[in-house]
Motif scaffolding. Structure first.
Motif, PDB file in Angstrom:
ATOM      1  N   THR A   1      26.467  75.188  78.773  1.00 39.61           N
ATOM      2  CA  THR A   1      27.605  75.246  77.861  1.00 39.61           C
ATOM      3  C   THR A   1      28.033  73.826  77.530  1.00 39.61           C
ATOM      4  OG1 THR A   1      29.220  75.335  79.675  1.00 39.61           O
ATOM      5  CG2 THR A   1      28.418  77.436  78.801  1.00 39.61           C
ATOM      6  N   ALA A   2      28.649  73.664  76.357  1.00 44.83           N
ATOM      7  CA  ALA A   2      29.158  72.361  75.921  1.00 44.83           C
ATOM      8  C   ALA A   2      30.515  72.568  75.288  1.00 44.83           C
ATOM      9  CB  ALA A   2      28.195  71.714  74.931  1.00 44.83           C
ATOM     10  N   GLU A   3      31.468  71.701  75.625  1.00 44.44           N
ATOM     11  CA  GLU A   3      32.792  71.769  75.022  1.00 44.44           C
ATOM     12  C   GLU A   3      33.380  70.371  74.953  1.00 44.44           C
ATOM     13  OE1 GLU A   3      35.672  73.907  77.264  1.00 44.44           O
ATOM     14  OE2 GLU A   3      34.798  73.348  79.198  1.00 44.44           O
ATOM     15  N   LEU A   4      34.340  70.206  74.043  1.00 43.37           N
ATOM     16  CA  LEU A   4      35.033  68.938  73.852  1.00 43.37           C
ATOM     17  C   LEU A   4      36.466  69.092  74.337  1.00 43.37           C
ATOM     18  CD1 LEU A   4      33.734  67.986  70.291  1.00 43.37           C
ATOM     19  CD2 LEU A   4      32.865  67.212  72.502  1.00 43.37           C
ATOM     20  N   LEU A   5      36.924  68.138  75.153  1.00 41.40           N
ATOM     21  CA  LEU A   5      38.251  68.184  75.758  1.00 41.40           C
ATOM     22  C   LEU A   5      38.989  66.887  75.478  1.00 41.40           C
ATOM     23  CD1 LEU A   5      37.124  69.481  79.280  1.00 41.40           C
ATOM     24  CD2 LEU A   5      37.887  70.884  77.353  1.00 41.40           C
TER      25      LEU A   5
ATOM     26  N   GLY B   1      16.007  80.456  75.992  1.00 40.15           N
ATOM     27  CA  GLY B   1      16.821  80.004  74.882  1.00 40.15           C
ATOM     28  C   GLY B   1      15.977  79.495  73.752  1.00 40.15           C
ATOM     29  N   THR B   2      16.581  78.744  72.886  1.00 37.19           N
ATOM     30  CA  THR B   2      15.901  78.197  71.726  1.00 37.19           C
ATOM     31  C   THR B   2      15.585  76.745  71.971  1.00 37.19           C
ATOM     32  OG1 THR B   2      17.129  79.700  70.338  1.00 37.19           O
ATOM     33  CG2 THR B   2      16.105  77.856  69.249  1.00 37.19           C
ATOM     34  N   ARG B   3      14.358  76.380  71.854  1.00 39.96           N
ATOM     35  CA  ARG B   3      13.925  75.009  72.112  1.00 39.96           C
ATOM     36  C   ARG B   3      14.437  74.096  71.015  1.00 39.96           C
ATOM     37  NH1 ARG B   3      12.671  70.374  72.699  1.00 39.96           N
ATOM     38  NH2 ARG B   3      10.824  69.569  73.738  1.00 39.96           N
ATOM     39  N   THR B   4      14.814  72.891  71.390  1.00 40.56           N
ATOM     40  CA  THR B   4      15.361  71.977  70.420  1.00 40.56           C
ATOM     41  C   THR B   4      14.398  70.858  70.108  1.00 40.56           C
ATOM     42  OG1 THR B   4      16.376  70.747  72.188  1.00 40.56           O
ATOM     43  CG2 THR B   4      17.701  72.434  71.155  1.00 40.56           C
ATOM     44  N   GLY B   5      14.515  70.337  68.935  1.00 37.68           N
ATOM     45  CA  GLY B   5      13.665  69.262  68.489  1.00 37.68           C
ATOM     46  C   GLY B   5      14.331  67.924  68.649  1.00 37.68           C
ATOM     47  N   PRO B   6      13.802  66.838  68.058  1.00 41.46           N
ATOM     48  CA  PRO B   6      14.349  65.518  68.199  1.00 41.46           C
ATOM     49  C   PRO B   6      15.772  65.432  67.685  1.00 41.46           C
ATOM     50  CG  PRO B   6      12.150  65.447  67.257  1.00 41.46           C
ATOM     51  CD  PRO B   6      12.563  66.855  67.264  1.00 41.46           C
ATOM     52  N   GLY B   7      16.590  64.636  68.329  1.00 43.97           N
ATOM     53  CA  GLY B   7      17.988  64.515  67.946  1.00 43.97           C
ATOM     54  C   GLY B   7      18.194  63.386  66.951  1.00 43.97           C
ATOM     55  N   LEU B   8      19.417  63.306  66.461  1.00 45.68           N
ATOM     56  CA  LEU B   8      19.795  62.239  65.544  1.00 45.68           C
ATOM     57  C   LEU B   8      21.160  61.753  65.949  1.00 45.68           C
ATOM     58  CD1 LEU B   8      19.168  60.635  62.920  1.00 45.68           C
ATOM     59  CD2 LEU B   8      20.522  62.345  61.711  1.00 45.68           C
ATOM     60  N   HIS B   9      21.330  60.480  66.152  1.00 44.69           N
ATOM     61  CA  HIS B   9      22.610  59.941  66.574  1.00 44.69           C
ATOM     62  C   HIS B   9      23.628  60.066  65.433  1.00 44.69           C
ATOM     63  CE1 HIS B   9      20.198  58.634  69.779  1.00 44.69           C
ATOM     64  NE2 HIS B   9      19.675  57.584  69.174  1.00 44.69           N
ATOM     65  N   ASP B  10      24.844  60.333  65.846  1.00 44.50           N
ATOM     66  CA  ASP B  10      25.891  60.614  64.863  1.00 44.50           C
ATOM     67  C   ASP B  10      26.628  59.358  64.455  1.00 44.50           C
ATOM     68  OD1 ASP B  10      28.391  63.231  64.706  1.00 44.50           O
ATOM     69  OD2 ASP B  10      27.041  62.425  63.213  1.00 44.50           O
TER      70      ASP B  10
ATOM     71  N   LEU C   1      17.740  66.498  77.737  1.00 45.34           N
ATOM     72  CA  LEU C   1      18.928  65.812  78.239  1.00 45.34           C
ATOM     73  C   LEU C   1      18.996  64.378  77.707  1.00 45.34           C
ATOM     74  CD1 LEU C   1      21.438  65.941  79.948  1.00 45.34           C
ATOM     75  CD2 LEU C   1      20.082  65.320  81.955  1.00 45.34           C
ATOM     76  N   GLU C   2      17.863  63.742  77.536  1.00 43.86           N
ATOM     77  CA  GLU C   2      17.850  62.385  76.989  1.00 43.86           C
ATOM     78  C   GLU C   2      18.433  62.370  75.582  1.00 43.86           C
ATOM     79  OE1 GLU C   2      14.644  58.830  75.966  1.00 43.86           O
ATOM     80  OE2 GLU C   2      14.015  60.631  77.054  1.00 43.86           O
ATOM     81  N   GLN C   3      18.043  63.350  74.762  1.00 44.02           N
ATOM     82  CA  GLN C   3      18.590  63.425  73.405  1.00 44.02           C
ATOM     83  C   GLN C   3      20.081  63.723  73.423  1.00 44.02           C
ATOM     84  OE1 GLN C   3      16.104  65.724  70.583  1.00 44.02           O
ATOM     85  NE2 GLN C   3      14.637  65.892  72.260  1.00 44.02           N
ATOM     86  N   VAL C   4      20.498  64.601  74.334  1.00 43.98           N
ATOM     87  CA  VAL C   4      21.921  64.930  74.442  1.00 43.98           C
ATOM     88  C   VAL C   4      22.720  63.680  74.779  1.00 43.98           C
ATOM     89  CG1 VAL C   4      23.610  66.160  75.851  1.00 43.98           C
ATOM     90  CG2 VAL C   4      21.603  67.362  74.998  1.00 43.98           C
TER      91      VAL C   4
ATOM     92  N   VAL D   1      21.961  72.076  74.569  1.00 42.97           N
ATOM     93  CA  VAL D   1      22.556  72.528  75.830  1.00 42.97           C
ATOM     94  C   VAL D   1      22.543  74.045  75.927  1.00 42.97           C
ATOM     95  CG1 VAL D   1      24.675  72.578  77.206  1.00 42.97           C
ATOM     96  CG2 VAL D   1      23.966  70.464  76.071  1.00 42.97           C
ATOM     97  N   THR D   2      23.023  74.737  74.908  1.00 42.69           N
ATOM     98  CA  THR D   2      23.090  76.199  74.965  1.00 42.69           C
ATOM     99  C   THR D   2      21.710  76.829  74.975  1.00 42.69           C
ATOM    100  OG1 THR D   2      23.323  76.278  72.555  1.00 42.69           O
ATOM    101  CG2 THR D   2      25.345  76.275  73.862  1.00 42.69           C
ATOM    102  N   ALA D   3      20.720  76.169  74.343  1.00 44.72           N
ATOM    103  CA  ALA D   3      19.363  76.710  74.349  1.00 44.72           C
ATOM    104  C   ALA D   3      18.800  76.775  75.760  1.00 44.72           C
ATOM    105  CB  ALA D   3      18.446  75.855  73.476  1.00 44.72           C
TER     106      ALA D   3
END
Length: 460
Positions: free
Chosen positions: A425-429, A450-459, A345-348, A419-421
């Motif tokens: 669910t995730a969506e843009l509104l 689900g599928t475990r996620t690794g470190p994120g990267l800011h966009d 959640l921190e990465q999200v 999120v899905t892992a």
């Protein structure tokens, strides 16, 4: 499942017992009643035959009296009447047994043939003495219905005992069958759960039970072994690629820094642009590695205090928001919790907040909200920037989506996989009034695979 198997087998056996025992019991009860009526009629005819010798030929009535005495010894009564309807051998049956016997005697003397009357307690049979057309008397016997009733009850008792014994045996067999089938399936389910939670060495023990379950356990173990090899191999590749790409990029950037220190103004400007491209390439490599790790690892959900984490990330990003002239606020319900992989959640939030701060102009606002909605936590990051078109929103969660114009184009892809892992669910509104809202639905209970996620990267 074991309970359903046991109950199904038990219900089937119970139905078979009912279909077999009840008709058998009814048939045997009817047979017992028929035998009782047949025996009563036979005894009465025997009395009539013995009484005919006395009434027609004047012989001794001793034989008839012996038969009558035998009937009385069995709890019944018998009597022989002459053509005028008067008792001549034996005595009339006492009340209430005698109810209706006079009518039966009159019916036989009226040349209507043998007659029978049954009221559930007594069976009365009257037959003519001599020819039915010209009877010289009537033989009447009344027998208690208790003996056949007792035999029928005893018969039903034996059948009920057989049925109960069959049900007990069926219960034991069904329980053993359910355990035989269910125990290896439960063991296999536990191994699958452990594998789903990240224990790549999880295996089903030596398979037992039906052949199909044994084959399933063998197939699962083969699949788990191959999955372990693939994931370990992928992790090794990711580590090698990370090292092999980062090292030359770092060396190239260092050499550009050294060249820029001694270059003239025109060359320094070109070298600065090259350094920017090197930095962008470094972020792109990091993002690709992050997405690769996100697609090939396994989550271990833990309980996360969403409200606290939102407050922490808001505080961490507040200096960046102030530097850009953006107001960053949060409004989460207290005590809000969800189950996600550690740090997911921190990465999200970091990716979503970074995207929103990049999109919102000066004096704009970014709002983070969190609420419980049924069996999920609804988390939203709302901005009032330029927003996205419908087509852009549909493609935003893919690699190198629309946000690639301002960043690597991988941040939202990482958000979606994180999120899905974890079963969300995730969506843009569209934000009312303009802007973009990232709406997340997060699970509030553990158990999602689900599928475990690794470190994120800011966009950015």
């Amino acid at each position: 499942m074991s309970r359903r198997i046991a109950l199904s087998v038990l219900a089937l056996v119970a139905a078979l017992l009912v279909l077999a025992v009840v008709p058998l019991g009814l048939t045997m009860a009817e047979r017992e009643q028929t035998l009782f009526r047949t025996e009563a009629a036979s005894v009465t005819r025997s009395i009539a035959s013995a009484a005919e010798e006395h009434l027609s030929d004047g012989r001794s009535d001793a034989s008839a009296r012996r038969l009558i005495a035998r009937v009385r010894g069995r709890g019944g009564c018998a009597c022989v009447y002459d053509a005028a309807g008067r008792p001549v051998i034996g005595s009339p049956c006492p009340e209430p047994v005698a109810d209706g016997t006079s009518t039966m005697v009159a019916s036989v003397l009226a040349h209507r043939g043998p007659t029978t009357h049954e009221d559930g307690r007594w069976l009365a049979t009257a037959v003519p003495v001599g020819e039915s057309a010209q009877p010289v008397g009537v033989a009447l016997s009344v027998r208690s219905a208790d003996p056949p009733h007792d035999r029928i009850l005893a018969m039903w008792g034996r059948l009920a005992s057989i049925g109960a014994g069959g049900l007990v045996a069926a219960l034991l067999v069904a329980t053993a069958l359910a355990r035989w089938v269910g125990r290896p399936l439960r063991t296999l389910d536990e191994a699958a759960r452990r594998l789903g939670e990240g224990a790549l060495d999880a295996r089903a023990p030596a398979p037992t039970g039906p052949g199909e379950v044994r084959r399933l356990a063998t197939t699962f173990n083969t699949m788990a072994a191959r999955t372990e090899v693939l994931i370990h191999g992928h992790r090794a590749v990711v580590a090698d690629v990370s090292h092999q790409l980062r090292t030359p990029l770092a060396a190239l950037r260092l050499r550009l820094d050294l060249l820029a220190a001694d270059a003239d103004a025109v060359a320094a400007a070109d070298l600065t642009d090259a350094q920017g491209e090197i930095a962008r390439l470094t972020r792109l490599v990091d993002g690709l590695l992050a997405v690769a790790r996100a697609e090939h690892a396994v989550p271990r959900p833990v309980k996360v205090r969403v409200d606290r984490l939102v407050a922490e990330r808001r505080a961490a990003w507040a200096p960046v928001a102030r530097a850009g002239g953006v107001r960053l606020t949060a409004d989460c319900s207290p005590g809000l919790t969800a189950f996600l992989g550690a740090d997911d959640l921190e990465q999200v939030l970091d990716n979503l907040i970074a995207n929103s701060l990049d999109a919102v102009p000066e004096h704009g606002r970014v709002l983070i909200t969190g609420r419980r909605r049924g069996e999920a936590v609804e988390l939203r990051v709302v901005d009032h920037g330029p927003g996205m078109s419908r087509a852009a929103r549909d493609a935003a969660f893919r690699r190198f989506g629309p946000s690639a114009s301002t960043g690597s184009g991988l941040g939202l892809a990482i958000v979606h996989r994180l999120v899905t892992a974890n079963g969300g669910t995730a969506e843009l509104l569209d934000t009312p009034g303009g802007g973009l809202t990232a709406a997340l639905s997060l699970p509030v209970r553990s158990g999602t695979r689900g599928t475990r996620t690794g470190p994120g990267l800011h966009d950015f």
